[in-house]
Design an enzyme around this catalytic site. Sequence first.
Site, PDB file in Angstrom:
ATOM      1  N   PHE A 116       0.843  -1.199   0.000  1.00 26.04           N
ATOM      2  CA  PHE A 116       0.000   0.000   0.000  1.00 26.04           C
ATOM      3  C   PHE A 116       0.884   1.258   0.000  1.00 26.04           C
ATOM      4  O   PHE A 116       1.813   1.378   0.788  1.00 26.04           O
ATOM      5  CB  PHE A 116      -0.906  -0.001   1.242  1.00 26.04           C
ATOM      6  CG  PHE A 116      -1.740   1.249   1.338  1.00 26.04           C
ATOM      7  CD1 PHE A 116      -2.688   1.545   0.377  1.00 26.04           C
ATOM      8  CD2 PHE A 116      -1.539   2.151   2.380  1.00 26.04           C
ATOM      9  CE1 PHE A 116      -3.441   2.710   0.443  1.00 26.04           C
ATOM     10  CE2 PHE A 116      -2.288   3.318   2.454  1.00 26.04           C
ATOM     11  CZ  PHE A 116      -3.242   3.600   1.492  1.00 26.04           C
ATOM     12  N   GLN A 117       0.604   2.163  -0.887  1.00 20.84           N
ATOM     13  CA  GLN A 117       1.347   3.422  -1.056  1.00 20.84           C
ATOM     14  C   GLN A 117       2.831   3.199  -1.310  1.00 20.84           C
ATOM     15  O   GLN A 117       3.681   3.940  -0.840  1.00 20.84           O
ATOM     16  CB  GLN A 117       1.125   4.344   0.146  1.00 20.84           C
ATOM     17  CG  GLN A 117      -0.330   4.789   0.236  1.00 20.84           C
ATOM     18  CD  GLN A 117      -0.545   6.027   1.075  1.00 20.84           C
ATOM     19  OE1 GLN A 117       0.099   6.200   2.102  1.00 20.84           O
ATOM     20  NE2 GLN A 117      -1.470   6.877   0.648  1.00 20.84           N
ATOM     21  N   LYS A 166      10.065   2.875   6.341  1.00 17.26           N
ATOM     22  CA  LYS A 166       9.452   3.080   7.651  1.00 17.26           C
ATOM     23  C   LYS A 166      10.267   2.408   8.773  1.00 17.26           C
ATOM     24  O   LYS A 166      10.407   2.969   9.863  1.00 17.26           O
ATOM     25  CB  LYS A 166       8.019   2.505   7.620  1.00 17.26           C
ATOM     26  CG  LYS A 166       7.129   3.156   8.636  1.00 17.26           C
ATOM     27  CD  LYS A 166       5.676   2.861   8.396  1.00 17.26           C
ATOM     28  CE  LYS A 166       4.899   3.409   9.610  1.00 17.26           C
ATOM     29  NZ  LYS A 166       3.478   3.326   9.457  1.00 17.26           N
ATOM     30  N   MET A 475       0.460  31.789 -24.439  1.00 18.37           N
ATOM     31  CA  MET A 475       1.648  31.445 -25.227  1.00 18.37           C
ATOM     32  C   MET A 475       1.335  30.372 -26.271  1.00 18.37           C
ATOM     33  O   MET A 475       1.842  30.416 -27.396  1.00 18.37           O
ATOM     34  CB  MET A 475       2.784  30.998 -24.293  1.00 18.37           C
ATOM     35  CG  MET A 475       4.096  30.792 -24.995  1.00 18.37           C
ATOM     36  SD  MET A 475       4.600  32.243 -25.941  1.00 18.37           S
ATOM     37  CE  MET A 475       5.735  33.020 -24.804  1.00 18.37           C
TER      38      MET A 475
HETATM   39  C1  LIG Z   1       2.446  22.097 -16.616  1.00 18.18           C
HETATM   40  C2  LIG Z   1       2.429  22.666 -17.992  1.00 18.18           C
HETATM   41  N1  LIG Z   1       1.475  22.285 -18.872  1.00 18.18           N
HETATM   42  C3  LIG Z   1       1.458  22.808 -20.117  1.00 18.18           C
HETATM   43  C4  LIG Z   1       2.400  23.722 -20.509  1.00 18.18           C
HETATM   44  C5  LIG Z   1       2.379  24.283 -21.914  1.00 18.18           C
HETATM   45  N2  LIG Z   1       2.203  25.729 -21.909  1.00 18.18           N
HETATM   46  C6  LIG Z   1       3.220  26.625 -21.982  1.00 18.18           C
HETATM   47  S1  LIG Z   1       2.740  28.191 -21.893  1.00 18.18           S
HETATM   48  C7  LIG Z   1       1.129  27.752 -21.777  1.00 18.18           C
HETATM   49  C8  LIG Z   1       0.040  28.781 -21.682  1.00 18.18           C
HETATM   50  C9  LIG Z   1       0.079  29.500 -20.392  1.00 18.18           C
HETATM   51  O1  LIG Z   1      -1.097  30.248 -20.272  1.00 18.18           O
HETATM   52  P1  LIG Z   1      -1.343  31.251 -19.113  1.00 18.18           P
HETATM   53  O2  LIG Z   1      -0.972  30.624 -17.820  1.00 18.18           O
HETATM   54  O3  LIG Z   1      -2.705  31.802 -19.188  1.00 18.18           O
HETATM   55  O4  LIG Z   1      -0.247  32.380 -19.369  1.00 18.18           O
HETATM   56  P2  LIG Z   1      -0.081  33.377 -20.649  1.00 18.18           P
HETATM   57  O5  LIG Z   1       0.730  32.652 -21.665  1.00 18.18           O
HETATM   58  O6  LIG Z   1      -1.445  33.698 -21.145  1.00 18.18           O
HETATM   59  O7  LIG Z   1       0.656  34.556 -20.105  1.00 18.18           O
HETATM   60  C10 LIG Z   1       0.981  26.360 -21.820  1.00 18.18           C
HETATM   61  C11 LIG Z   1      -0.298  25.631 -21.766  1.00 18.18           C
HETATM   62  C12 LIG Z   1       3.386  24.067 -19.554  1.00 18.18           C
HETATM   63  N3  LIG Z   1       4.355  24.929 -19.840  1.00 18.18           N
HETATM   64  N4  LIG Z   1       3.345  23.551 -18.302  1.00 18.18           N
END
Ligand SMILES: Cc1ncc(C[n+]2csc(CCOP(=O)(O)OP(=O)(O)O)c2C)c(N)n1
Length: 571
Positions: A116-117, A166, A475
């Site tokens: 478990f875990q 543990k 982005m």
């Molecule tokens: C954990 C994770 N999942 C997906 C991504 C892919 N990713 C890079 S930038 C981005 C968009 C980020 O959007 P937001 O937080 O609204 O910031 P903005 O770019 O609009 O400033 C994503 C989905 C990532 N960098 N990290």
Amino acid sequence: MVKKRKLSGADIFFESLKREKVEYIFGYPGGATIKIYEKLYDVDYLKHILVRHEQGAAHAADGYARVTGKVGVVLVTSGPGATNTVTGIANAYMDSVPIVVFTGQVPSNLIGNDAFQEADIVGITRPITKHNFLVRDVKELAATIKKAFFIASTGRPGPVLVDLPKDVINDECVFEYPEDIDIRGYKPTYKGHQKQIKKAAEMIRNAKRPLLYVGGGVVMADAAKELTKFAKKNNLPVTSTLLGLGAFPATEPNFIGMLGMHGTYYANQAVNNCDVLVALGARFDDRVTGSVDTFAKEAYKIHVDIDPTAIDKNVMIDLPIVGDVKRVLSELLKELSDKPKEKKWWKQIEQWKKECPLEYKRPDDQLRTQYVIERISEKTKGNAIIVSDVGQHQMWIAQYYKFIKPRSHVSSGGLGTMGFSIPAAVGAAFGVKDRPVVSINGDGGFQMNMQELITAVANKLPIKFFIMNNCFLGMVRQWQELFHDKKYSFTDLCDSNPIFTKIGKALGIESFSTYKPEEVDGLLDKAFAINDRPVLIEFKVAKEDLVFPMVPAGSSISNMIVKRLNPKRMI
Ligand SMILES: Cc1ncc(C[n+]2csc(CCOP(=O)(O)OP(=O)(O)O)c2C)c(N)n1
């Protein structure tokens, strides 16, 4: 002879942390660590911070380590507690941040039984730790903890994981903490090769178009002072990576901004045209180089790094210097401190700056993230600790916040982990109490670890939580607009975003929202006046803004896009 008293593994754990001068543990309890938590109940020489998710613990330890230079410490239970730290460990690994993660483990006799875990966290984290240990005997515990802290904080720093079954926590033995440590095969080189340093000084002296390319290693090695002296005395232009920001003051005329994918036009032109490129504590990451075949093609390349495996990893180097960048810079300074200004080169750089400055339009009707960052920069004058999340806002922070001190910019560079900022800001706020800590988020990333707002409230941390709400995963939307036929597949959050101020209020945080440029200053003043609790501001910013300049991924940095192709869409 007096017989030495035996201590339990749990006691040894705390006695060892005491000797490592640990101030904070970021953690979350569970069955496998319950004995440690039982002891913790009576420990008064360190403070345990209860996070709300183990990923938060790892990022908090990371943020604490980045702003203090000390080792961040995590304590979690086995199985899901341990696996929840994986992203945080990978994040620290990619950015060379010293953290030690203690994980509970099922009793030794059950390991491998799908107990478990149970999770094989040593196996899982092998490729994302600098080193990891499974402690098999309580007699090894103290020495293993000593080794873990030593490995995490020396040479090129990084995360180390210690898995604690543990029974090891319950067993007893005589406690002795080793004074010194000697690990076979691990002897980081601190002193650079003298001949190589002399040669580097000679090359820089004779360079007509020199350029310093500064990475996070300079911040981690506390070499900002030496860098600043060396660059100023020798009139050298300085460009920085995302993680190098703050190593050299952005307010100095020598600073030409960040290089790489969202670097300034003039920094990237300088890279393309320099004749001697000096990389300091940097690793030629692909977001910096673009296509390596065309990167700094004309330059003689000098690379100073404490990690020999970083040399020639991505780009072939002409003159490597393996050593601590702080020491190497001091030595370089002894060899070279009076290089006259290369006037023609500087004139060229000024020309590039005029051709394509870093700028954005300031419309009256729409709020833009660039503007908010500029106002934060202006109001805090580089004194804040800015903890960024990942996305467009992260790049605008790098472009528009004027960092003047090292360890002021906390950002997930290598892994690019959304959800980093809130917990990392929690850690940073424990590390630094006399400067404002500002957590800047996109609306997407804010939702990834917002449970740690509760940790901030519970500990009355005066963090300023800012959300740059563009209603998009900005982005990714930017890439979709520019390179994927405007197919905004699953990046539009407009209809599904929560009401951020209501979330803040529900958690007991004073929360504000605005979409008006003229309200920004007043709200920032309000936020910076609060010093005994967190505050939240949602800035409703333009929805379809783009970060420029931009070098398309894998492309030569001379193929930079500097503005929207259809200027009518420029908001
Ligand atoms: C954990 C994770 N999942 C997906 C991504 C892919 N990713 C890079 S930038 C981005 C968009 C980020 O959007 P937001 O937080 O609204 O910031 P903005 O770019 O609009 O400033 C994503 C989905 C990532 N960098 N990290």
